[in-house]
Design a protein around this motif. Structure first.
Motif, PDB file in Angstrom:
ATOM      1  N   HIS A  74       0.821  -1.215   0.000  1.00 12.15           N
ATOM      2  CA  HIS A  74       0.000   0.000   0.000  1.00 12.15           C
ATOM      3  C   HIS A  74       0.858   1.270   0.000  1.00 12.15           C
ATOM      4  CE1 HIS A  74      -3.697  -2.292   0.664  1.00 12.15           C
ATOM      5  NE2 HIS A  74      -2.970  -3.058   1.460  1.00 12.15           N
ATOM      6  N   PRO A  75       1.042   1.896  -1.160  1.00 21.76           N
ATOM      7  CA  PRO A  75       1.818   3.142  -1.223  1.00 21.76           C
ATOM      8  C   PRO A  75       0.998   4.387  -0.932  1.00 21.76           C
ATOM      9  CG  PRO A  75       1.210   2.466  -3.423  1.00 21.76           C
ATOM     10  CD  PRO A  75       0.678   1.403  -2.489  1.00 21.76           C
ATOM     11  N   GLY A  76      -0.287   4.214  -0.600  1.00 18.36           N
ATOM     12  CA  GLY A  76      -1.130   5.364  -0.297  1.00 18.36           C
ATOM     13  C   GLY A  76      -1.625   6.058  -1.549  1.00 18.36           C
ATOM     14  N   MET A  77      -2.151   7.268  -1.360  1.00 16.11           N
ATOM     15  CA  MET A  77      -2.750   8.001  -2.467  1.00 16.11           C
ATOM     16  C   MET A  77      -1.848   9.120  -2.985  1.00 16.11           C
ATOM     17  SD  MET A  77      -5.603   6.427  -2.901  1.00 16.11           S
ATOM     18  CE  MET A  77      -6.460   7.553  -4.007  1.00 16.11           C
ATOM     19  N   ASP A  78      -0.867   9.556  -2.198  1.00 10.46           N
ATOM     20  CA  ASP A  78      -0.037  10.688  -2.608  1.00 10.46           C
ATOM     21  C   ASP A  78       0.988  10.308  -3.664  1.00 10.46           C
ATOM     22  OD1 ASP A  78      -1.452  12.199  -0.810  1.00 10.46           O
ATOM     23  OD2 ASP A  78       0.100  12.122   0.751  1.00 10.46           O
ATOM     24  N   MET A  79       1.462   9.056  -3.619  1.00 11.34           N
ATOM     25  CA  MET A  79       2.376   8.504  -4.617  1.00 11.34           C
ATOM     26  C   MET A  79       3.643   9.344  -4.792  1.00 11.34           C
ATOM     27  SD  MET A  79       0.944   5.704  -5.398  1.00 11.34           S
ATOM     28  CE  MET A  79       1.886   5.156  -6.813  1.00 11.34           C
ATOM     29  N   ILE A  80       4.281   9.655  -3.672  1.00  7.38           N
ATOM     30  CA  ILE A  80       5.553  10.361  -3.685  1.00  7.38           C
ATOM     31  C   ILE A  80       6.675   9.330  -3.618  1.00  7.38           C
ATOM     32  CG2 ILE A  80       6.976  12.109  -2.558  1.00  7.38           C
ATOM     33  CD1 ILE A  80       4.317  13.154  -3.679  1.00  7.38           C
TER      34      ILE A  80
END
Length: 334
Positions: free
Chosen positions: A161-167
């Protein structure tokens, strides 16, 4: 190449000091796969890993796995991963899991999913070191404010799960030193010792590794599953489930392509329509059978570093050699 855990650390960071490891490497918890044999192998190899509590729905099984791991560790450090779902649901047993961990005498916990704030008093009273894993610096800052001991920030390259920001990891590492006052680690796409050296140079206290370790001999998964990872490259992952704000990076297969199409065709699709394809039970079956054509099988860009099945200590040893070589290129002694 296996290194005795009695050797002194070659890097002195908050990770090696707080966890008592030789190397500032954390093997993050892997759902269904971070069991006693693998976690203990990490400890004996001079790093630390965490039993995933969610892999043991029955408390007695989790308690037994902790005791088994303690025996196999031979005095090396280990911890327990508690992945808290983002929203409370009826019957959630997170508090009971933490109480079991406290009662079992575990001294290190990796948390993720949502803020551990509600459980911090219990954990700190027990003298437990809390490492909180987040997909973005803004969540790391929140975790810092509630008193965790350190944070790991996993970038867009990570499996799971890399999240939603994708930095990306390099940007996270470049920003973290200015925005955080507690020790931090960087993860996502980490598979070489040179990356560890780079992270330390940017201010990190260590790195988090997941995908690179999936082919360790101590990982209890079918040989065909591991071979599929070896055959894959950094180009062979997909992102799914962004439509339900639960982005997952995983090995490209029939399921990821199907789910991606469903999400493209119907951006308003809900989890009820997706669950028959993304259920954890399907992915778990791949670990048992070696059939990687179906299921969400978490894997990140570090697939590019996966080259053969070998004991975890050998993988760690190669990373250490690479780190020493990187230090040499900089004209620094390890």
């Amino acid at each position: 190449m296996t290194q005795p855990t009695s050797l002194p650390p070659i890097f002195d960071t908050e990770v090696t000091r707080q966890f008592g490891t030789r190397l500032p490497i954390v093997a993050g918890g892997l759902q269904w796969l971070s069991r006693a044999e693998y976690v203990a192998a990490a400890g004996r190899a001079g790093i630390i890993s965490f039993i995933t509590a969610a892999s043991f729905p029955e408390f007695n099984d989790l308690r037994a796995e902790i005791e088994k791991c303690r025996d196999l560790c031979e005095g090396a450090p280990f911890g327990v991963n508690v992945s808290m779902i983002p929203k409370l649901v009826p019957g959630e047993k997170t508090e009971e899991v933490f109480r079991l961990i406290v009662d079992s005498g575990v001294k290190f916990v990796e948390t993720s999913g949502r803020s551990p704030e509600a459980f911090m008093p219990m954990l700190k009273d027990a003298g437990i070191t809390v490492l909180h894993k987040v997909p973005s610096l803004r969540f790391a800052q929140k975790a810092q404010s509630v008193g965790v001991d350190m944070v790991s920030i996993v970038g867009a390259e990570c499996g799971g799960h890399p999240g939603m920001d994708m930095i990306g990891s390099m940007v996270n590492a470049g920003l973290a030193e200015d925005r955080l006052n507690i020790p931090w680690l960087v993860g996502g796409g980490i598979g070489r010792g040179a990356q560890l050296v780079a992270a330390l140079a940017m201010g990190a206290s260590g790195v988090v590794v997941g995908t690179r370790f999936l082919v360790a001999e101590e990982i209890q998964a079918h040989p065909d599953f591991k071979q599929a990872l070896i055959d894959a490259s950094e180009l062979d992952t997909d992102l799914c489930m962004t439509s339900v704000r639960n982005t997952v990076r995983s090995l490209r297969n029939e399921t990821t392509q199907m789910v991606a199409k469903l999400e493209r065709d119907n951006p308003e699709i809900g989890i009820k329509e997706l669950i028959t394809h993304v259920s954890g039970a399907i992915g778990r079956n791949a670990y048992a059978t070696g059939d990687v054509s179906k299921g969400i099988l978490s894997a990140g860009h570090a697939l590019g570093f996966v080259d053969r099945v070998e004991p975890l200590a050998e993988i760690v040893g190669r990373m250490e050699q690479d780190a020493v070589a990187a230090m040499g290129r900089l004209g620094l002694a390890a």
